[in-house]
Design a protein around this motif. Structure first.
Motif, short mmCIF file in Angstrom:
data_model
loop_
_atom_site.label_atom_id
_atom_site.label_comp_id
_atom_site.label_asym_id
_atom_site.label_seq_id
_atom_site.Cartn_x
_atom_site.Cartn_y
_atom_site.Cartn_z
N SER A 166 -83.28 6.76 20.25
CA SER A 166 -82.84 7.37 21.76
C SER A 166 -82.47 6.40 22.76
O SER A 166 -82.09 6.84 23.83
CB SER A 166 -83.98 8.33 22.12
N GLY A 167 -82.82 5.09 22.40
CA GLY A 167 -82.50 4.14 23.42
C GLY A 167 -83.66 3.94 24.47
O GLY A 167 -83.33 3.61 25.53
N ASN A 168 -84.80 4.49 23.99
CA ASN A 168 -85.88 4.53 25.10
C ASN A 168 -86.55 3.20 25.05
O ASN A 168 -87.76 3.09 25.36
CB ASN A 168 -86.76 5.67 25.09
N ILE A 169 -86.30 2.24 24.45
CA ILE A 169 -87.00 0.85 24.30
C ILE A 169 -86.90 0.07 25.40
O ILE A 169 -86.12 0.35 26.42
CB ILE A 169 -86.51 0.01 23.12
N ASP A 170 -87.94 -0.76 25.74
CA ASP A 170 -87.93 -1.68 27.06
C ASP A 170 -86.78 -2.58 26.61
O ASP A 170 -87.21 -3.95 25.86
CB ASP A 170 -89.41 -2.11 27.34
N MET A 171 -85.99 -2.77 27.24
CA MET A 171 -84.71 -3.75 27.18
C MET A 171 -85.19 -5.25 27.38
O MET A 171 -84.54 -6.36 26.51
CB MET A 171 -83.36 -3.41 27.90
N GLY A 172 -86.10 -5.20 28.49
CA GLY A 172 -86.48 -6.52 28.70
C GLY A 172 -87.40 -7.45 27.93
O GLY A 172 -87.03 -8.63 27.25
N ALA A 173 -88.12 -6.59 27.19
CA ALA A 173 -89.01 -7.22 26.02
C ALA A 173 -88.31 -7.42 24.97
O ALA A 173 -88.69 -8.38 24.30
CB ALA A 173 -90.34 -6.10 25.89
N THR A 174 -87.29 -6.49 24.48
CA THR A 174 -86.50 -6.36 23.13
C THR A 174 -85.79 -7.82 23.50
O THR A 174 -85.61 -8.62 22.35
CB THR A 174 -85.71 -5.25 23.06
N VAL A 175 -85.06 -8.04 24.57
CA VAL A 175 -84.18 -9.08 24.66
C VAL A 175 -84.88 -10.53 24.40
O VAL A 175 -84.44 -11.25 23.56
CB VAL A 175 -83.50 -9.17 26.00
N ILE A 176 -85.93 -10.71 25.31
CA ILE A 176 -86.65 -11.84 24.89
C ILE A 176 -87.26 -12.03 23.71
O ILE A 176 -87.41 -13.11 23.13
CB ILE A 176 -87.81 -12.04 26.00
#
Length: 530
Positions: A166-176
């Motif tokens: 659903s795209g509800n992940i935390d993008m900042g945490a995921t990217v790093i």
């Protein structure tokens, strides 16, 4: 001790970064002050590391004791009362060491120990997936299937999968997290072969530094990291506040029966977990060194007494930190000691800096640790070794993943014992049928070197199936131990054999006996234990 410092120093840094969130998470899961987890990590590293005979094992607070601690703090009326049980538990472990109880660790099958390592590797991977995507706020040390917030491993994973879809992940945490795991893989597989610099400076340290830099660079952007996704170390404002974080046992309750029950529980569980981890860590050691288990109990007991005296949680040797140490190139106990020193210095001098480390970066580091413990090649090797190895292995893995460490080990051990009994049932004797001689079937039965009551069923079945008019040749020359139950079976058979016209010839080291009147008397006369 410090002869391999070039290998031990980088390994100690990796272990430090693995241990830090685990110490805090286990304290939180235990319902204890956060600082208590750091105390036990420091004591486990410096004190136990120095006293232990293990060259690569790392000790600290264990997730397997979190439920016991959480219950005991409430039952005993407060954390200071609980600390009395920790001190007493350490004293009981010292007694175990003096009584040489460490030998228990050698009675666990290799397949079960390999299952333990693989199961823990799978758990590490599964538990870090929510952190990787910045979704789980639960303690990092929550390694049991059932979690403190009412969730379990599978429900957390399902929530993570739904969030990803659903795209509800935390993008900042995921990217790093993805940046960190890329650094770790490239550093390990490519750069470490390019020169000594890349061997001395470990990938996990680079990943953590990049994570901290990322935090500041994205602070005001949509890819920023919120406080809940960072390490959380207590930050004292002064030296007196730092001292106030220590707690001390309330020895006025030492005679409470509940205190002693908790102490024995801690001693037993901590000792068993330590012995299992020692056995597993020794298997990971590239140099195949053997840890003296009784000395390990003495070291753990001393560490638990000191930890309890200054407000720390119970300590065991811990496979997650130990395996991280091995995989990072640790060679001697110096790496464990230095990691404890790093913990001490960091909580005293730079707690603010530690609080900028993203949890998703640490999750990436633990991903690599978990994968190395649970490689697909391990499953393949155990499967090829046959069902007697694979079944206890897979039962242990499933048990650990879906229950907890001790239950999983217990299930694997139980299956291993059943396998041993089954093979013992099969291997009690060798039967050879020859042609008819003088109108009778000649059957030779050779008993195994050791024949116990486990073999009663197989031997009784074989004797009862002998046809009438048989000539039985019973060879016991190789038998060194013959259980009294087996002798009674043979004696009863001799009585029934007369009715079925079965002649019995015994071949032993003393000579040959035809149709002895009493098997019991015959075997009493044998010069050996059989």
């Amino acid at each position: 001790m410090f002869s391999k410092i070039k290998s031990d120093l980088p390994a100690s840094i990796v272990v430090f970064f693995v241990a830090l969130p685990l110490c805090l998470g286990i304290a939180l899961a235990s319902g204890a002050p956060l600082f208590s987890g750091l105390i036990s990590g420091i004591v486990g590293g410096i004190i136990v590391g120095a006293l232990s005979g293990s060259q690569i094992g790392v000790s600290g607070p264990a997730a397997g004791l979190a439920a016991i601690v959480l219950t005991a703090i409430g039952t005993l009326g407060g954390y200071e009362n609980f600390l009395v049980a920790v001190v007493l538990g350490g004293a009981i472990q010292l007694l175990f060491g003096v009584l040489k109880a460490g030998v228990i660790g050698y009675y666990f099958p290799s397949s079960v120990i390999k299952g333990m390592l693989t199961g823990i590797g799978i758990i590490i991977i599964l538990k870090q997936i929510p952190y990787f995507f910045g979704l789980d706020k639960n303690p990092e040390g929550d390694f049991a299937f059932l979690q403190v917030d009412g969730e379990n491993t599978l429900t957390e994973l399902l929530k993570t999968i739904n969030a990803i879809v659903s795209g509800n992940i935390d993008m900042g945490a995921t990217v790093i997290a993805f940046i960190a795991i890329t650094i770790l893989i490239v550093w390990s597989n490519v750069l470490s072969k390019k020169g000594k610099f890349f061997q001395l400076v470990q990938g996990p340290l680079v990943a953590v530094v990049v994570g901290i830099v990322y935090f500041f660079m994205t602070k005001d952007s949509s890819l920023n990291l919120v406080k809940e996704h960072l390490v959380s170390v207590p930050v004292p404002e002064s030296l007196s506040e730092f001292r106030d974080q220590f707690a001390f046992p309330n020895f006025s309750v030492i005679w409470m029966p509940e205190i002693w029950i908790t102490a024995f529980t801690i001693a037993l569980v901590a000792s068993l977990e330590t012995l299992l981890c020692v056995e597993a860590t020794d298997k990971l050691d590239p140099q195949k060194r053997v840890t003296p288990t009784n000395r390990e109990l003495l070291a753990q007991g001393t560490g638990n007494m000191i930890s309890g005296f200054i407000g720390g949680l119970p300590i065991t040797q811990v496979i997650v930190r130990s395996s991280a140490n091995v995989q990072s190139g640790g060679k001697t106990k110096a790496s464990a000691i230095i990691h404890g020193i790093f913990l001490l210095i960091s909580v005293m001098l730079i707690p603010n800096v530690l609080n900028y480390i993203p949890l998703s970066v640490l999750a990436a580091i633990l991903f690599i640790v978990g994968y190395k413990l649970a490689k697909p090649s391990t499953f393949k090797a155990l499967y090829k070794a046959g069902w007697k190895q694979f079944v206890p292995f897979i039962v242990t893995v499933v048990g650990i993943v879906f229950t907890d460490l001790l239950i999983g080990i217990g299930l694997g051990l139980a299956v291993g014992i059943v396998v041993v009994l089954f093979k013992s049932y099969q291997n009690s004797h060798f039967l050879h049928i020859e042609d008819k001689s003088n109108g009778k079937h000649k059957i030779s039965m050779t008993l195994a070197e050791e024949v116990t009551f486990f073999n009663k069923g197989a031997i009784l079945k074989e004797l009862d199936s002998l046809p009438r008019d048989t000539y039985l040749e019973l060879d016991v020359r190789k038998t060194r131990y013959l259980d009294a139950d087996i002798v009674e079976i043979l004696d009863d058979f001799a009585f029934k054999a007369k009715e079925r016209n079965i002649d019995i010839k015994i071949i032993s080291e003393r000579g040959i006996a035809e149709n002895p009147p009493s098997f019991i008397e015959f075997f009493k006369l044998r010069p050996k234990s059989a």
